[in-house]
Design a protein around this motif. Structure first.
Motif, short mmCIF file in Angstrom:
data_model
loop_
_atom_site.label_atom_id
_atom_site.label_comp_id
_atom_site.label_asym_id
_atom_site.label_seq_id
_atom_site.Cartn_x
_atom_site.Cartn_y
_atom_site.Cartn_z
N LEU B 63 -26.34 27.66 31.22
CA LEU B 63 -25.52 28.80 30.81
C LEU B 63 -24.25 28.32 30.10
N ASP B 64 -23.60 27.32 30.70
CA ASP B 64 -22.37 26.77 30.10
C ASP B 64 -22.65 26.17 28.72
N ALA B 67 -23.24 28.89 26.17
CA ALA B 67 -21.99 29.59 25.83
C ALA B 67 -21.09 28.72 24.96
N ILE B 72 -22.64 34.74 22.92
CA ILE B 72 -23.63 35.18 23.90
C ILE B 72 -23.69 36.70 23.94
N ARG B 101 -17.72 33.62 33.43
CA ARG B 101 -18.10 32.24 33.14
C ARG B 101 -18.38 32.03 31.66
N THR B 102 -19.04 33.01 31.01
CA THR B 102 -19.51 32.79 29.64
C THR B 102 -18.70 33.53 28.58
#
Lengths: 247, 296
Positions: B63-64, B67, B72, B101-102
């Motif tokens: 995910l990181d 992004a 995203i 987080r993203t």
């Protein structure tokens, strides 16, 4: 009964009639009944590929349909779905001839759970001081770890049914498996009988020291300690040394 | 009211929001190497939120990485905005964690329901287009936008049956929710075609009436065609085929009228080689480029 309540019951009732308030000629409501079962069967097949391979796709689909009706998802993360499939299989009479199937399901679910579980950074274990410092602390499983005690060679059966390998199960012995994630890999670690006994005591003990002192045969303490250290180093076990780092 | 929903609403100004007006791709594991290797000219990546709700491990690392490489588009399938029950506060929290987080450029969800009585159906089920449902969906959209701290795009659904209680037109219903909540819309042109054929509407008229000024993203996907038990033509929103020619034609028409809009190529079943979906991304990009030049 509210409209969506009767809609939801109709979706989950195979061969059920469609709700009165829905206008759909041509049997179109069955699309929702089929989607519900087919999409969840596909999700289960993704988590339990070895179970599916062992029983074949038609049997798996029929079993999944019964399971989905009895035990539908309660959360929308499909990777979590199927926690109780192993128990369902153990009680599912048509699968009686494969007594190891439930444990294979346990192993496969543990592997998916390991992949998604929380992280926990373990301190390095180097030198006698580090080991001595462990003694007063509780040892627990890493958040990604599951211990599976089987009356069947569950690891060998799993390994024999991977797509890329075909390894016959040569030695039909009970196996205990410790599943955990190490970096980007989920590992199946076989646990021998002595370590298994010690591990069971260790995981409920106040501390590593009290588990070692409670061993019936002190001569086995060295070997047991060595195995525990290996599992700590592999990240399958963690200590409660570092307060606040446990999930 | 949940704790998350009671926090003050701080929606970023519209200028800071949104996906680039280019062609993006829905992420699938099968294409991970090419996506992370930037093999195609992808304007953005869309991810299904429910696939990234892990506690830790490689999924969050992925995910990181995504992004850091792409804008995203976060797409939810399980919020059940059309449901009769309150939104699940645990699910809102899980979505909020991914958003924090993203920092996605967009968050979208469906005009549908997916859960009832604590059971998750893993499907997008149809709602009644009536005043009661409209108020409920608008309340849910308000609550979600507050809890998530960002504007939501609401997607038009594909449906096979309709509720007898419906006395609103689908487009009026969507537009009224947008008016009440300030949310945007996600126009899925395949869904528009699927629902139009299944309910005997005219897809051209549907798309002519759709309020394009509210659209923050377009979805393009494939459908399969069959007949129902009464022999009537029936389209299934399968996401398992190439995008159909009529969908491309409607898309070109929409872009000609609206100008370039962020456009997603969606393929969720029978995932083909990356080159196959990359060709569809390129086809959308070509249509966008044609109209970008015209606009300039």
């Amino acid at each position: 009964m509210t409209p969506l309540k009767s809609f939801s019951i109709a979706v989950r009732t195979p061969d059920g009639v469609q709700p009165m308030f829905v206008s759909a000629a041509g049997g179109r409501f069955t699309i929702y009944q089929r989607n519900h079962v087919a999409s969840l069967t596909a999700a289960l097949a993704k988590t339990f590929p070895v179970v599916q391979r062992l029983v074949g796709e038609p049997f798996f689909a029929a079993m999944a349909a019964r399971f989905i009706f009895q035990s539908p998802p309660r959360v929308p993360m499909l990777a979590d779905y199927g926690a109780d499939l192993a128990d369902f299989i153990a009680a599912f009479e048509p699968a009686e001839s494969l007594p190891f199937l439930a444990d294979v399901a346990r192993l496969e679910y543990a592997r998916v759970r390991a992949w998604h579980a929380a992280d926990h950074a373990s301190p390095p274990l180097d030198g006698a001081d580090a080991v001595a410092a462990l003694l007063p602390h509780r040892i627990v499983l890493h958040p990604s770890a599951t211990l599976i005690q089987s009356d069947h060679p569950v690891l060998a059966i799993w390994a024999a049914n991977q797509p890329e390998t075909a390894v016959p199960v040569e030695d039909w012995q009970p196996e205990t498996a410790l599943v955990h994630r190490s970096g980007d890999v989920v590992l199946n670690t076989p646990i021998d009988a002595d370590t298994n006994t010690f591990l069971a005591a260790l995981l409920t003990a106040e501390s590593l020291e009290s588990a070692l002192l409670a061993l019936p045969d002190p001569d086995t303490a060295g070997a047991a300690l060595l195995h525990v250290l290996q599992l700590l180093q592999a990240g399958a076990l963690i200590t409660t040394c570092h307060e606040g780092t446990l999930p | 009211m949940t704790a998350a929903a009671s926090s003050p609403l701080r929606l970023p100004p519209a200028a800071e929001l949104g996906l680039p007006p280019s062609a993006g791709l829905g992420l699938h594991r099968e294409h991970l190497d090419e996506v992370l290797g930037r093999a195609g000219r992808l304007g953005f990546i869309e991810i299904h939120a429910e696939n990234f709700m892990s506690e830790g491990g490689p999924t969050l690392a992925l995910l990181d990485q995504l992004a850091s490489q792409y804008p995203i588009s976060l797409h939810g399938v399980a919020l059940s905005l059309g449901g009769e029950e309150p939104l699940d506060p645990a699910h809102l929290q899980r979505l909020r964690r991914i958003i924090d987080r993203t920092r996605p450029a967009s968050f979208s969800e469906h005009l549908a329901w997916a859960s009832h009585d604590g059971i998750y159906f893993n499907d997008l089920l149809p709602i009644a287009y009536d005043a009661t449902t409209l108020s409920r969906v608008a309340d849910h959209v308000d609550e979600a936008q507050s809890a998530l701290g960002m504007r939501l795009l609401l997607e038009n659904p594909s449906t096979y049956v309709s509720h007898a209680a419906s006395d609103w037109d689908e487009i009026d219903f969507l537009a009224e929710i947008a008016r009440r909540t300030g949310c945007g819309l996600l126009l899925d042109i395949n869904n528009a075609v699927v629902s139009s054929v299944n309910h005997g509407w005219d897809p051209q008229a549907y798309l002519q009436r759709f309020p394009l000024a509210l659209v923050g993203e377009i979805h393009l996907a494939g459908h399969s065609e069959t007949r129902d038990d009464a022999g009537q033509r029936l389209l299934i929103d399968s996401h398992g085929e190439a995008i159909a020619e009529p969908v491309w034609l409607h898309y070109a028409d929409v872009i000609a009228r609206a100008g370039p809009l962020p456009t997603l190529i969606e393929r969720d079943n029978d995932i083909p080689a990356f080159a196959v979906v990359a060709a569809e991304v390129a086809q959308a990009a070509a249509i966008l480029a044609r109209h970008a030049r015209k606009a300039a």
